[in-house]
Design a protein around this motif. Structure first.
Motif, short mmCIF file in Angstrom:
data_model
loop_
_atom_site.label_atom_id
_atom_site.label_comp_id
_atom_site.label_asym_id
_atom_site.label_seq_id
_atom_site.Cartn_x
_atom_site.Cartn_y
_atom_site.Cartn_z
N LYS A 97 -8.66 4.12 1.53
CA LYS A 97 -8.22 3.33 0.39
C LYS A 97 -6.98 3.98 -0.23
O LYS A 97 -6.88 5.21 -0.27
CB LYS A 97 -9.34 3.20 -0.64
N PRO A 98 -6.04 3.18 -0.73
CA PRO A 98 -4.82 3.76 -1.28
C PRO A 98 -5.04 4.56 -2.56
O PRO A 98 -4.26 5.46 -2.87
CB PRO A 98 -3.93 2.53 -1.54
N TYR A 99 -6.09 4.22 -3.30
CA TYR A 99 -6.38 4.92 -4.56
C TYR A 99 -7.84 4.72 -4.91
O TYR A 99 -8.54 3.88 -4.32
CB TYR A 99 -5.49 4.39 -5.69
N LEU A 100 -8.31 5.50 -5.89
CA LEU A 100 -9.67 5.35 -6.39
C LEU A 100 -9.63 4.56 -7.69
O LEU A 100 -8.79 4.82 -8.56
CB LEU A 100 -10.30 6.72 -6.65
N THR B 285 0.82 -1.21 0.00
CA THR B 285 0.00 0.00 0.00
C THR B 285 0.86 1.26 0.00
O THR B 285 0.45 2.30 -0.54
CB THR B 285 -0.97 0.02 1.20
N ALA B 286 2.06 1.20 0.58
CA ALA B 286 2.96 2.35 0.53
C ALA B 286 3.38 2.65 -0.91
O ALA B 286 3.48 3.81 -1.32
CB ALA B 286 4.20 2.10 1.39
N ILE B 287 3.60 1.60 -1.69
CA ILE B 287 4.02 1.77 -3.08
C ILE B 287 2.89 2.34 -3.94
O ILE B 287 3.12 3.17 -4.82
CB ILE B 287 4.51 0.43 -3.66
N VAL B 288 1.66 1.92 -3.69
CA VAL B 288 0.54 2.31 -4.56
C VAL B 288 -0.35 3.38 -3.93
O VAL B 288 -1.48 3.57 -4.38
CB VAL B 288 -0.31 1.08 -4.96
N TRP B 289 0.14 4.07 -2.91
CA TRP B 289 -0.68 5.14 -2.32
C TRP B 289 -0.74 6.29 -3.33
O TRP B 289 0.28 6.88 -3.69
CB TRP B 289 -0.09 5.60 -1.01
N ALA B 290 -1.92 6.61 -3.80
CA ALA B 290 -2.09 7.51 -4.94
C ALA B 290 -1.48 8.89 -4.74
O ALA B 290 -0.90 9.46 -5.66
CB ALA B 290 -3.57 7.65 -5.27
N SER B 291 -1.59 9.45 -3.55
CA SER B 291 -1.15 10.83 -3.32
C SER B 291 0.35 10.95 -3.03
O SER B 291 0.86 12.06 -2.90
CB SER B 291 -1.93 11.45 -2.16
N THR B 292 1.05 9.83 -2.94
CA THR B 292 2.50 9.88 -2.74
C THR B 292 3.17 10.25 -4.06
O THR B 292 2.96 9.60 -5.08
CB THR B 292 3.03 8.51 -2.25
N THR B 293 3.99 11.29 -4.03
CA THR B 293 4.59 11.81 -5.27
C THR B 293 6.11 11.69 -5.33
O THR B 293 6.70 11.85 -6.40
CB THR B 293 4.22 13.29 -5.46
N HIS B 294 6.76 11.41 -4.19
CA HIS B 294 8.23 11.39 -4.18
C HIS B 294 8.77 10.18 -3.42
O HIS B 294 8.16 9.73 -2.44
CB HIS B 294 8.78 12.67 -3.55
N VAL B 295 9.93 9.71 -3.87
CA VAL B 295 10.61 8.59 -3.24
C VAL B 295 12.10 8.89 -3.19
O VAL B 295 12.64 9.57 -4.05
CB VAL B 295 10.35 7.27 -4.02
N GLY B 296 12.75 8.40 -2.15
CA GLY B 296 14.20 8.49 -2.03
C GLY B 296 14.70 7.26 -1.30
O GLY B 296 14.14 6.88 -0.27
#
Length: 353
Positions: A197-200, A148-159
């Protein structure tokens, strides 16, 4: 036997903003010993691309209408490098203020050779069968927070960063003698909000959070604000309902009276019985930051849309951006092809008899 005995996933992404306080002194302890160990490995540009591309490829598989395009963030990477140097299989706690609003995934392996970032990310995503979208829960006694962390819709950045630890503390490798490859990825804004929910589900980029329908490989392209070379009109995947119009410069829906929402599919009406001076939510609360719920629950009272008692759903056909129309046409063609194929098979079968 080899891969499963030597390689394991050792932690889950934080599910809530404030994880356990069990490791409240992790950062101070790890920093005091930094001189005794090697620095964490910062990812090279080609490795950063692998991380970003793999995340975006997996996010595009979900069939989401609001999934954001993910990008690399150097600040997150620097922060996570410090954490991986600590060689502690734990997540930050609420006492680590620099981690406020940041999610995290962990991975460890004792296999020989260089670290396999693609494998680590895929292993996190492979928790998907253990997640139930309708209930937002993991299957009993299973973990699904990495997925769910990977596919959380509102997450925009990763490091991300990785480090070779010997030992990796507070893990099943802690008492072993083998060096352990430790991979840590930070995410912002963090996901895994309880009961959300992680996304719609829906047509790609039809409900992008920023209101525009610019699309890149089925993901909301948050780098686009207006039409241009990097944001061509052909990439607009907005779908506007209920007599709305579509702005060809911004790829945004302009709702007709009686409707609101990114795609103008939500009736313009107050959803709370508390809206109004006589019910508990006076109009003056609409612009108060600590009363954010008033504007959310009382859009008509706050003037965020125009009510129209005569507004009827389905009065006008939807307006599609070019990318949305192309996707609709593609589905239609395949449906026709499938029907044709069924007819051919049926006729062939009849002839054979």
């Amino acid at each position: 036997m080899l891969s499963y005995t030597l390689m394991i996933l050792v932690a889950a992404a934080a599910v809530m903003t404030s994880p356990s306080d069990a490791v409240s002194d992790v950062i101070s302890v790890s920093r005091s010993h930094r001189a005794r160990r090697q620095s964490a490995t910062r990812l090279k540009p080609e490795q950063q691309k692998v991380v970003v591309d793999r995340h975006n490829t997996l996010r595009a598989l979900e069939g989401a209408s609001n999934m954001e395009l993910m990008s690399w963030n150097d600040s997150l990477a620097e922060l996570v490098a410090t954490w991986s140097e600590g060689c502690l299989y734990k997540h930050p706690t609420k006492k680590h203020s620099e981690y406020t609003g940041i999610g995290q995934n962990l991975y460890a392996a004792t296999t020989p050779g260089p670290v396999n970032l693609t494998f680590a990310i895929q292993l996190w995503y492979d928790e998907k069968p253990d997640y139930t979208y309708e209930t937002t829960k993991c299957v009993d006694e299973k973990k699904c927070g990495h997925y769910t962390a990977i596919v959380w819709a509102s997450t925009t950045h990763v490091g991300c960063a990785h480090h070779v630890c010997n030992p990796l503390k507070e893990s099943r490798f802690a008492k072993g003698s083998k060096p352990t490859k430790f991979v840590v990825c930070n995410y912002s804004p963090m996901g895994n909000v309880k009961d959300q929910k992680p996304y719609l589900k829906g047509a790609a980029c039809s409900k992008c959070p920023n209101g525009a329908g610019w699309c890149s490989k089925k993901l909301c392209n948050n780098k686009c604000s207006t039409r241009g070379d990097d944001c061509p009109w052909s990439s607009c995947a907005a779908v506007c309902h209920n007599c709305a119009t579509l702005d060809q410069q911004t790829c945004r829906c302009s709702c007709a009276a009686g409707w609101r929402g990114v795609d103008c599919s939500v009736p313009c009406e107050d959803t709370s019985t508390h809206c109004g001076d006589n019910h508990g939510y006076p109009a003056k609360w609409c612009d108060m930051k600590d009363k954010y719920f008033v504007r959310r629950d009382c859009p008509a009272m706050c003037g965020d849309c125009t009510p129209d008692p005569d507004a009827k759903p389905g009065k006008c056909p939807p307006v599609y951006g070019p990318a949305a129309l192309a996707a609709t046409s593609f589905i239609g063609v395949h449906q026709v092809s499938l029907v044709f194929a069924m007819v051919v098979v049926s006729l062939t079968g009849s002839t054979a008899l």
